[in-house]
Design an enzyme around this catalytic site. Structure first.
Site, mmCIF file in Angstrom:
data_model
loop_
_atom_site.group_PDB
_atom_site.id
_atom_site.type_symbol
_atom_site.label_atom_id
_atom_site.label_comp_id
_atom_site.label_asym_id
_atom_site.label_seq_id
_atom_site.Cartn_x
_atom_site.Cartn_y
_atom_site.Cartn_z
ATOM 1 N N ASP A 146 0.829 -1.192 0.000
ATOM 2 C CA ASP A 146 0.000 0.000 0.000
ATOM 3 C C ASP A 146 0.873 1.255 0.000
ATOM 4 O O ASP A 146 2.022 1.233 0.455
ATOM 5 C CB ASP A 146 -0.899 0.037 1.232
ATOM 6 C CG ASP A 146 -1.897 -1.118 1.266
ATOM 7 O OD1 ASP A 146 -2.217 -1.636 0.185
ATOM 8 O OD2 ASP A 146 -2.328 -1.485 2.375
ATOM 9 N N ARG A 147 0.299 2.338 -0.466
ATOM 10 C CA ARG A 147 1.038 3.599 -0.542
ATOM 11 C C ARG A 147 1.615 3.997 0.815
ATOM 12 O O ARG A 147 2.747 4.460 0.910
ATOM 13 C CB ARG A 147 0.115 4.695 -1.062
ATOM 14 C CG ARG A 147 0.790 6.042 -1.235
ATOM 15 C CD ARG A 147 -0.132 7.031 -1.901
ATOM 16 N NE ARG A 147 0.577 8.261 -2.266
ATOM 17 C CZ ARG A 147 0.087 9.180 -3.091
ATOM 18 N NH1 ARG A 147 -1.099 9.012 -3.636
ATOM 19 N NH2 ARG A 147 0.790 10.260 -3.382
#
Length: 331
Positions: A146-147
């Protein structure tokens, strides 16, 4: 799609519709968002005049579409962005991704800021070519983080390496270990979460364990430390996953009532506040925020796709997460 320009003639049945609504209904293979984009670019005329998306039709107009309705295919672009390369050879690279960096642009992105600054763009600049198995937006990408998550990722440099690595992931032969700081203290010192995960129909950005028919997901956790601080109780966990579902660790921990610190999407506090009645140590702020999730991919174990040799890599918590632990403990 017919040749341009496209000329359309609304009828009385279309009276009252917004211009973008009408066009999206007629151009069935095009999203309304794309229609609005074309209108905003001045490529749609109503009775010879550039119109707005919000224009309400009377049903007797002539609409002329001058610009291409289909977006040009988006490709990843090379950018000179610093990378922390842990290991590389002719077949693969191990990268320590920072939090805040998207792995790749989304399929709905345009060639603007949303397609800039990604890990893929940095990899293309560094290596030139990567495997094409994942498509033009995701060259070399075998799995994702995930970012807001930092840590170790494997990248495939050629198609054969990509296929063999992908088989390891699907066969659950790749071992990934994460470190997370969560709110509250889990009841058990160790445990396994076996809750299926599916898309949250109310909030599409979220995943959930509360809908039937989701994809199976298994997360194991071990409590490494329990912290009792002026900001409340926290637990530092080591986690391993058998599956790689979207937001798996985050949604699983949230389902236990112990969201990852900083993960407001899944119920974590927006800021940590000192509890009333407790004396703060000198210099400790009354509140502070973590602008990322306290989740880090710390270890990665896999077989080399060509030689079969077992490879093991590890990276400690980044400095900003170590600092969070010190700050909430008053260090």
């Amino acid at each position: 799609m017919p040749d341009l320009p496209i000329v359309l003639a609304p009828t009385a049945e279309d009276a009252g519709l917004r211009l973008d609504q009408y066009l999206a209904g007629r151009l069935t293979e095009t999203s309304r968002a794309r229609v609005q984009q074309v209108i905003a670019q001045g490529e749609v005329l109503v009775n010879g005049t550039v119109a707005k998306a919000s224009l309400r039709l009377r049903g007797d107009e002539q609409i002329t579409l001058r610009g291409p309705i289909q977006s040009p295919p988006l490709r990843a672009v090379a950018e000179d962005i610093p990378l922390n390369i842990v290991y590389e050879d002719d077949d693969l690279a191990i990268v320590n991704k920072p939090a805040g960096m998207m792995v790749h642009a989304g399929a709905g992105a345009t060639d603007d800021a949303r397609n800039r600054g990604t890990l893929v763009n940095a990899l293309l600049h560094r290596f030139g070519t990567l495997s094409g198995t994942g498509g033009e937006l995701r060259p070399g990408i075998v799995h994702r983080l995930d970012r807001g998550t930092s840590g170790l990722m494997v990248v495939a440099k050629n198609d054969e390496a990509h296929r063999r690595l992908a088989r390891q992931f699907s066969g659950r032969e790749v071992h990934k270990t994460y470190v997370a700081l969560v709110q509250g203290w889990p009841k058990l010192e160790r445990g396994t979460i076996r809750s299926a995960i599916s898309r949250d129909v109310q909030r599409r950005a979220r995943m959930t364990t509360r809908r039937p028919g989701g994809r199976d997901a298994v997360t194991h956790y071990v409590v490494q430390r329990r912290l009792n601080t002026v900001y409340g109780k926290f637990a530092l966990l080591e986690l391993t996953i058998e599956t790689g579902r979207t937001h798996q660790i985050r949604v699983h921990l949230s389902s236990l009532g112990h969201p990852v610190v900083g993960d407001t999407l899944y119920g974590a506090a927006a800021e940590l506040k000192s509890q009333s009645g407790k004396v703060r140590a000198a210099g400790q702020p009354a509140t502070f925020m973590l602008k990322r999730n306290f989740l880090h991919s710390a270890k990665l174990e896999l077989k080399h796709p060509r030689t079969g040799e077992r490879l093991e890599f590890s990276r400690a918590l980044p400095a900003e997460l170590q600092d969070v632990v010190r700050r909430i403990e008053g260090g």
